[in-house]
Motif scaffolding. Sequence first.
Motif, PDB file in Angstrom:
ATOM      1  N   VAL A  32       0.866  -1.184   0.000  1.00  0.00           N
ATOM      2  CA  VAL A  32       0.000   0.000   0.000  1.00  0.00           C
ATOM      3  C   VAL A  32       0.900   1.231   0.000  1.00  0.00           C
ATOM      4  O   VAL A  32       1.765   1.384   0.868  1.00  0.00           O
ATOM      5  N   VAL A  33       0.695   2.091  -0.993  1.00  0.00           N
ATOM      6  CA  VAL A  33       1.453   3.333  -1.112  1.00  0.00           C
ATOM      7  C   VAL A  33       0.473   4.499  -1.077  1.00  0.00           C
ATOM      8  O   VAL A  33      -0.528   4.493  -1.798  1.00  0.00           O
ATOM      9  N   SER A  34       0.738   5.474  -0.232  1.00  0.00           N
ATOM     10  CA  SER A  34      -0.142   6.641  -0.126  1.00  0.00           C
ATOM     11  C   SER A  34       0.378   7.786  -0.982  1.00  0.00           C
ATOM     12  O   SER A  34       1.590   7.957  -1.159  1.00  0.00           O
ATOM     13  N   GLU A  43       5.170  13.953 -10.456  1.00  0.00           N
ATOM     14  CA  GLU A  43       6.154  14.049  -9.390  1.00  0.00           C
ATOM     15  C   GLU A  43       6.120  12.833  -8.465  1.00  0.00           C
ATOM     16  O   GLU A  43       5.080  12.208  -8.280  1.00  0.00           O
ATOM     17  N   ILE A  44       7.272  12.506  -7.888  1.00  0.00           N
ATOM     18  CA  ILE A  44       7.346  11.564  -6.770  1.00  0.00           C
ATOM     19  C   ILE A  44       7.852  12.387  -5.587  1.00  0.00           C
ATOM     20  O   ILE A  44       9.048  12.668  -5.473  1.00  0.00           O
ATOM     21  N   GLU A  45       6.925  12.820  -4.764  1.00  0.00           N
ATOM     22  CA  GLU A  45       7.267  13.698  -3.651  1.00  0.00           C
ATOM     23  C   GLU A  45       7.921  12.897  -2.529  1.00  0.00           C
ATOM     24  O   GLU A  45       7.286  12.035  -1.908  1.00  0.00           O
ATOM     25  N   ARG A  46       9.192  13.189  -2.284  1.00  0.00           N
ATOM     26  CA  ARG A  46       9.951  12.505  -1.233  1.00  0.00           C
ATOM     27  C   ARG A  46      10.659  13.545  -0.365  1.00  0.00           C
ATOM     28  O   ARG A  46      10.859  14.685  -0.788  1.00  0.00           O
ATOM     29  N   HIS A  61       4.450  13.579   1.255  1.00  0.00           N
ATOM     30  CA  HIS A  61       5.271  12.637   0.499  1.00  0.00           C
ATOM     31  C   HIS A  61       4.520  11.381   0.083  1.00  0.00           C
ATOM     32  O   HIS A  61       3.602  10.939   0.782  1.00  0.00           O
ATOM     33  N   ILE A  62       4.937  10.817  -1.045  1.00  0.00           N
ATOM     34  CA  ILE A  62       4.516   9.470  -1.407  1.00  0.00           C
ATOM     35  C   ILE A  62       5.230   8.502  -0.467  1.00  0.00           C
ATOM     36  O   ILE A  62       6.444   8.571  -0.307  1.00  0.00           O
ATOM     37  N   MET A  63       4.460   7.603   0.156  1.00  0.00           N
ATOM     38  CA  MET A  63       5.026   6.732   1.185  1.00  0.00           C
ATOM     39  C   MET A  63       4.488   5.311   1.094  1.00  0.00           C
ATOM     40  O   MET A  63       3.337   5.101   0.726  1.00  0.00           O
ATOM     41  N   MET A  64       5.329   4.353   1.441  1.00  0.00           N
ATOM     42  CA  MET A  64       4.864   2.985   1.630  1.00  0.00           C
ATOM     43  C   MET A  64       4.248   2.869   3.011  1.00  0.00           C
ATOM     44  O   MET A  64       4.890   3.176   4.015  1.00  0.00           O
ATOM     45  N   GLN A  65       3.001   2.411   3.063  1.00  0.00           N
ATOM     46  CA  GLN A  65       2.301   2.296   4.341  1.00  0.00           C
ATOM     47  C   GLN A  65       2.303   0.868   4.883  1.00  0.00           C
ATOM     48  O   GLN A  65       2.305   0.664   6.099  1.00  0.00           O
ATOM     49  N   SER A  66       2.302  -0.096   3.987  1.00  0.00           N
ATOM     50  CA  SER A  66       2.319  -1.491   4.440  1.00  0.00           C
ATOM     51  C   SER A  66       2.845  -2.387   3.329  1.00  0.00           C
ATOM     52  O   SER A  66       2.782  -2.038   2.145  1.00  0.00           O
ATOM     53  N   ASP A 103      11.832   2.757  -4.802  1.00  0.00           N
ATOM     54  CA  ASP A 103      11.690   3.651  -5.964  1.00  0.00           C
ATOM     55  C   ASP A 103      10.700   3.069  -6.971  1.00  0.00           C
ATOM     56  O   ASP A 103       9.885   3.796  -7.547  1.00  0.00           O
ATOM     57  N   ALA A 104      10.796   1.756  -7.196  1.00  0.00           N
ATOM     58  CA  ALA A 104       9.896   1.096  -8.148  1.00  0.00           C
ATOM     59  C   ALA A 104       8.454   1.170  -7.661  1.00  0.00           C
ATOM     60  O   ALA A 104       7.524   1.394  -8.446  1.00  0.00           O
ATOM     61  N   ALA A 105       8.259   0.998  -6.353  1.00  0.00           N
ATOM     62  CA  ALA A 105       6.919   1.077  -5.778  1.00  0.00           C
ATOM     63  C   ALA A 105       6.346   2.481  -5.918  1.00  0.00           C
ATOM     64  O   ALA A 105       5.184   2.664  -6.296  1.00  0.00           O
ATOM     65  N   PHE A 106       7.175   3.487  -5.624  1.00  0.00           N
ATOM     66  CA  PHE A 106       6.714   4.868  -5.721  1.00  0.00           C
ATOM     67  C   PHE A 106       6.368   5.225  -7.162  1.00  0.00           C
ATOM     68  O   PHE A 106       5.353   5.883  -7.423  1.00  0.00           O
ATOM     69  N   ARG A 107       7.207   4.816  -8.112  1.00  0.00           N
ATOM     70  CA  ARG A 107       6.947   5.133  -9.514  1.00  0.00           C
ATOM     71  C   ARG A 107       5.663   4.456  -9.991  1.00  0.00           C
ATOM     72  O   ARG A 107       4.851   5.064 -10.702  1.00  0.00           O
ATOM     73  N   THR A 108       5.446   3.209  -9.604  1.00  0.00           N
ATOM     74  CA  THR A 108       4.235   2.501 -10.014  1.00  0.00           C
ATOM     75  C   THR A 108       2.999   3.180  -9.443  1.00  0.00           C
ATOM     76  O   THR A 108       1.985   3.335 -10.137  1.00  0.00           O
ATOM     77  N   ALA A 109       3.082   3.602  -8.181  1.00  0.00           N
ATOM     78  CA  ALA A 109       1.957   4.298  -7.560  1.00  0.00           C
ATOM     79  C   ALA A 109       1.680   5.624  -8.258  1.00  0.00           C
ATOM     80  O   ALA A 109       0.525   5.979  -8.519  1.00  0.00           O
TER      81      ALA A 109
END
Length: 324
Positions: A32-34, A43-46, A61-66, A103-109
């Motif tokens: 789960v990515v928020s 953008e990928i806000e980090r 920020h884009i974040m992994m939640q679980s 990074d791959a998770a954030f880009r996919t989200a």
Amino acid sequence: MSFATDRNDTKNSDLNERFGGKRSELQYGRIVVSIPYTHTLGEIERPSYWRLEFSEDPSKHIMMQSLKKQNKDDFFKQMKERIAKNGKSTFLFVHGYNVSFADAAFRTAQITFDLRFSGESVFYSWPSQASTTSYTVDEANIEWSTYNMKNFLKDYLTKTDAKNIYLVAHSMGNRGLTKALIELMNENPELKNKITEIILAAPDIDADVFKRDIGPKMISKIGKPITLYVSSDDLALLASKKVHGSYRAGEAGSQIVVLKGIETIDASGQDSSFLSHSYFATTSNLIKDIFDLMKSGKRATDRETLERVSKANLQYWKVKKGQE
């Protein structure tokens, strides 16, 4: 989102560090990515030290939640159920060089959100070292991962009952996806009917090899629409050309790859970022074009974002400037 990876599981409690850069067996899971309400298209806000941001904030920020790993049977069973509920559409994203699992998770989200894609989003993360100095290691690892990727693709195409399947690769990830697909179609040619569209973005592949071997094989063996995004502004591919001594399939200009059966889209002049390498996912014009492609199924000749260019009795398309 769903993921498959052949990276090592570090067991780290920090989800951003959960999977490393070492080779491992194929693993599956859900993540789960928020996305922050303030998200900007592309953008990928980090967190940024320049902005005095030293920790993640879900409001910014884009974040992994679980993250939850699954066994293979549960993974595909649940994926099949979700695809059935969400319009029977899914896309698979394969990242490129210098990319971590996070990074791959954030880009996919980000792609999922910006494309307003309501189907099942999946990414395959191979053991890139996520380091600019480890290019040759990444080259070895994408070659090693191709076998695993082929096996995953076979399951992905056969176990999900999806009506529309889009395969998207970026940069060095194109090496794995194209080779895996060709090998899979040699073994199971009937699976070509499962694929809706293949999108090859900025492929870091020898252009001559692509024109002589890879492109023609994909056209003949798969026979489904293939879209190739290229750019003359891509500094990462220019660096790769210098390393290899040969033009890359993702370059535009005088050596642009134009093959009958592949729709080549020249995105030059669209991205003003430092490397201009991730333009397919970061610029509004390209996002709009891919959205139109996936949403409507329109071919290049019918998409308003593009204009036709002729070259030696062949044609390709260029993204119009000033499109919003």
